[in-house]
Design a protein around this motif. Sequence first.
Motif, PDB file in Angstrom:
ATOM      1  N   LEU A   1       8.008   2.951  -2.518  1.00  0.00           N
ATOM      2  CA  LEU A   1       6.906   3.217  -1.804  1.00  0.00           C
ATOM      3  C   LEU A   1       6.573   1.819  -1.195  1.00  0.00           C
ATOM      4  O   LEU A   1       5.758   1.304  -0.246  1.00  0.00           O
ATOM      5  CB  LEU A   1       5.796   4.447  -1.822  1.00  0.00           C
ATOM      6  CG  LEU A   1       6.575   5.545  -1.553  1.00  0.00           C
ATOM      7  CD1 LEU A   1       5.602   6.763  -2.205  1.00  0.00           C
ATOM      8  CD2 LEU A   1       6.839   6.036   0.020  1.00  0.00           C
TER       9      LEU A   1
ATOM     10  N   THR B   1      11.134  14.460   1.217  1.00  0.00           N
ATOM     11  CA  THR B   1      11.604  13.335   2.065  1.00  0.00           C
ATOM     12  C   THR B   1      11.917  13.743   3.261  1.00  0.00           C
ATOM     13  O   THR B   1      12.697  14.162   3.555  1.00  0.00           O
ATOM     14  CB  THR B   1      12.156  12.542   1.234  1.00  0.00           C
ATOM     15  OG1 THR B   1      11.877  11.662  -0.356  1.00  0.00           O
ATOM     16  CG2 THR B   1      11.656  11.029   2.067  1.00  0.00           C
TER      17      THR B   1
ATOM     18  N   VAL C   1       2.302   1.967   3.777  1.00  0.00           N
ATOM     19  CA  VAL C   1       1.748   3.444   3.904  1.00  0.00           C
ATOM     20  C   VAL C   1       0.512   3.777   3.303  1.00  0.00           C
ATOM     21  O   VAL C   1       0.157   2.999   2.760  1.00  0.00           O
ATOM     22  CB  VAL C   1       2.773   4.297   2.806  1.00  0.00           C
ATOM     23  CG1 VAL C   1       4.351   4.394   3.590  1.00  0.00           C
ATOM     24  CG2 VAL C   1       2.803   3.922   1.897  1.00  0.00           C
TER      25      VAL C   1
ATOM     26  N   VAL D   1       2.545  11.335   1.826  1.00  0.00           N
ATOM     27  CA  VAL D   1       2.468   9.423   2.492  1.00  0.00           C
ATOM     28  C   VAL D   1       3.416   9.832   3.701  1.00  0.00           C
ATOM     29  O   VAL D   1       3.820  10.143   4.232  1.00  0.00           O
ATOM     30  CB  VAL D   1       3.206   9.411   1.992  1.00  0.00           C
ATOM     31  CG1 VAL D   1       3.569   7.964   1.851  1.00  0.00           C
ATOM     32  CG2 VAL D   1       3.184   9.206  -0.143  1.00  0.00           C
TER      33      VAL D   1
END
Length: 170
Positions: A111, A87, A116, A148
């Motif tokens: 998420l 991340t 996203v 992502v």
Amino acid sequence: MSVERQLFPAEPAHAPLLRALLALDGSTTRVCEALARRPVIVQLHHQRQTADVPAAVRAQLGGERWLERVTSLHAHDRVMMDNLSYTRLDAVPDWFLAGLDAGQAPVGHLLGKLFVQRETVPGSAGLSDVLWSHVGQPDPHASRSYRVVTPTTPLMLIFEVYRDGMVQEA
């Protein structure tokens, strides 16, 4: 925590499920929960903030510091999937990082609160080697990589491998 981990079955009867999983562009966590017919359990194997990442992470995400995380999702005492995620720390809200730091919620649940998209990216030996070093049982046949992205920036790079817990009867 004793949880059984086996390779994704190679039998032809399971090939359609594997093709669907590898093509999935939504929450894998939710698919695991649907297959298990219950919430999955997150097992956190490793988590650290780092500037030392495989080249694929820098190429796909940009940034200078990342949260490296290795988890497994399981239900019914069987591993459904193992995951490695990076991340980008300068691209996520504080509440998202707090959720990851807690190590209790699957990434897919976090998420779900962000807008996203998931984009398939080529796998890399650097990524797979990190995951295999933590959980063992390499299985390139049942693995995939994707990133992502938000409307403004790449957020995460994920490498995941499906295990035989995906096909177990609940």
